[in-house]
Write a protein that holds these residues in place. Sequence first.
Motif, mmCIF file in Angstrom:
data_model
loop_
_atom_site.group_PDB
_atom_site.id
_atom_site.type_symbol
_atom_site.label_atom_id
_atom_site.label_comp_id
_atom_site.label_asym_id
_atom_site.label_seq_id
_atom_site.Cartn_x
_atom_site.Cartn_y
_atom_site.Cartn_z
ATOM 1 N N THR A 1 -0.470 -0.970 -4.668
ATOM 2 C CA THR A 1 -1.836 -0.471 -4.653
ATOM 3 C C THR A 1 -1.875 0.909 -4.004
ATOM 4 O OG1 THR A 1 -4.115 -1.030 -4.048
ATOM 5 C CG2 THR A 1 -2.428 -1.468 -2.409
ATOM 6 N N ARG A 2 -2.982 1.620 -4.213
ATOM 7 C CA ARG A 2 -3.164 2.969 -3.672
ATOM 8 C C ARG A 2 -1.973 3.871 -3.992
ATOM 9 N NH1 ARG A 2 -6.396 2.396 2.162
ATOM 10 N NH2 ARG A 2 -8.364 1.784 1.227
ATOM 11 N N ASP B 1 0.865 -1.178 0.000
ATOM 12 C CA ASP B 1 0.000 0.000 0.000
ATOM 13 C C ASP B 1 0.907 1.235 0.000
ATOM 14 O OD1 ASP B 1 -1.557 2.211 0.817
ATOM 15 O OD2 ASP B 1 -2.952 0.936 1.916
ATOM 16 N N GLU C 1 -6.064 11.728 0.537
ATOM 17 C CA GLU C 1 -6.730 10.550 -0.022
ATOM 18 C C GLU C 1 -7.742 9.962 0.954
ATOM 19 O OE1 GLU C 1 -3.461 11.652 -2.375
ATOM 20 O OE2 GLU C 1 -3.403 11.103 -0.246
ATOM 21 N N GLN C 2 -7.405 9.941 2.220
ATOM 22 C CA GLN C 2 -8.348 9.453 3.224
ATOM 23 C C GLN C 2 -9.568 10.365 3.308
ATOM 24 O OE1 GLN C 2 -5.519 9.348 6.467
ATOM 25 N NE2 GLN C 2 -5.347 7.114 6.393
ATOM 26 N N TYR C 3 -9.334 11.670 3.219
ATOM 27 C CA TYR C 3 -10.448 12.627 3.223
ATOM 28 C C TYR C 3 -11.368 12.369 2.035
ATOM 29 C CZ TYR C 3 -13.014 16.977 2.579
ATOM 30 O OH TYR C 3 -14.015 17.907 2.398
ATOM 31 N N GLN C 4 -10.794 12.173 0.871
ATOM 32 C CA GLN C 4 -11.608 11.965 -0.340
ATOM 33 C C GLN C 4 -12.468 10.702 -0.230
ATOM 34 O OE1 GLN C 4 -8.105 12.335 -3.097
ATOM 35 N NE2 GLN C 4 -9.539 13.580 -4.267
ATOM 36 N N ARG C 5 -11.949 9.680 0.401
ATOM 37 C CA ARG C 5 -12.700 8.428 0.501
ATOM 38 C C ARG C 5 -13.906 8.534 1.439
ATOM 39 N NH1 ARG C 5 -7.502 5.900 -0.215
ATOM 40 N NH2 ARG C 5 -7.055 5.864 2.010
ATOM 41 N N THR C 6 -13.918 9.565 2.267
ATOM 42 C CA THR C 6 -15.007 9.697 3.238
ATOM 43 C C THR C 6 -15.914 10.896 2.935
ATOM 44 O OG1 THR C 6 -13.547 10.943 4.730
ATOM 45 C CG2 THR C 6 -13.698 8.559 5.063
ATOM 46 N N HIS C 7 -15.671 11.575 1.839
ATOM 47 C CA HIS C 7 -16.493 12.737 1.492
ATOM 48 C C HIS C 7 -16.905 12.690 0.022
ATOM 49 C CE1 HIS C 7 -14.521 14.104 5.176
ATOM 50 N NE2 HIS C 7 -15.491 14.999 5.282
ATOM 51 N N GLU D 1 0.210 4.451 -0.048
ATOM 52 C CA GLU D 1 -0.189 5.486 0.896
ATOM 53 C C GLU D 1 0.388 5.215 2.282
ATOM 54 O OE1 GLU D 1 -4.337 6.405 1.149
ATOM 55 O OE2 GLU D 1 -4.642 6.207 -1.003
ATOM 56 N N GLN E 1 -5.747 12.998 9.039
ATOM 57 C CA GLN E 1 -5.948 12.185 7.851
ATOM 58 C C GLN E 1 -5.229 12.812 6.670
ATOM 59 O OE1 GLN E 1 -10.159 12.103 6.965
ATOM 60 N NE2 GLN E 1 -10.384 14.316 7.123
#
Length: 296
Positions: free
Chosen positions: A145-146, A54, A290-296, A56, A287
């Motif tokens: 990945t990622r 991973d 990328e983590q922000y984008q996955r939750t918004h 990220e 965060q």
Amino acid sequence: MASVTKTRTAATRLLTAVAVLSGLVLSAAQAHAATPTPPAGESSATATVLPVVDMEATVLAAQIDPRRADSTQTPGAHDSVLAVEQALQARGFLAAQWVDGYFGTSTTTAYAAYQRSLGFSGLDANGLPGVTSLTSLGQGRYTLTRTIGPGAKLQRDGYTVNTRTQNMLTEAERLLGFHLTLDQGSYNPGGDPTSAGTHDGGGVVDINVDGMTSATRNNVALVLRQVGFAAWVRNPTQGNWPWHIHAAAINDTDLATQAQNQTGDYYLGLNGLANHGADDGPRITIQTWEQYQRTH
């Protein structure tokens, strides 16, 4: 008549035996066809599934782990870092004793040496994994990945930033409801000696706070943190600079070493300054973009 019956019985038995044998041969052929053929030079007994790295998590560990006073590993990064370290060891860049899932200074030094072996130099060989070097290192050893990257460089308020940073700032402006003006951009080596090299690479900006109240400054820092920046309100008592907000984009693979150190300190509850003081900014669940984008 008895001899004829015996002959017919023998013939029947022969035909039955032939049918059974044909069935066995067909079944064996079908089984062979259903079995995947291993890569050339590799037997089916040795064919294995490659580990998954991973990117990220690996890049995050490369920023945080070297700043730790102990060998605590970055959550969620152990397996990925271990696979990267095993690949570095196999290529002769890292001693076996450091292959442990902890992306400390020894791993950083080894990774920088590998980057130099690929022809990279300067900021591109400071030990922070980029997608090109991480992909090259993993050939035949792991899959990736990622994947993340800074994107192309562009201009904002007369300063250079990369696409990832611009996207983060645009989202912060959407949440705030007003435009953020830069006082300094990225890729600015030597441009401001008081910045201690943090702006030499990508992902780092200073934001103008003229006319903002204290509450507004703090809210801007909060929103910048929400979208993935390590952000602090800086004041003249901390250094030779005016009031501003300093923001470093976590996991930007173009970060200068000094900016990597700041993001690592941020995760450890520090202020990103040379005095290693406690974080004086708004507290949130940290965060990445990328983590922000996955939750918004």
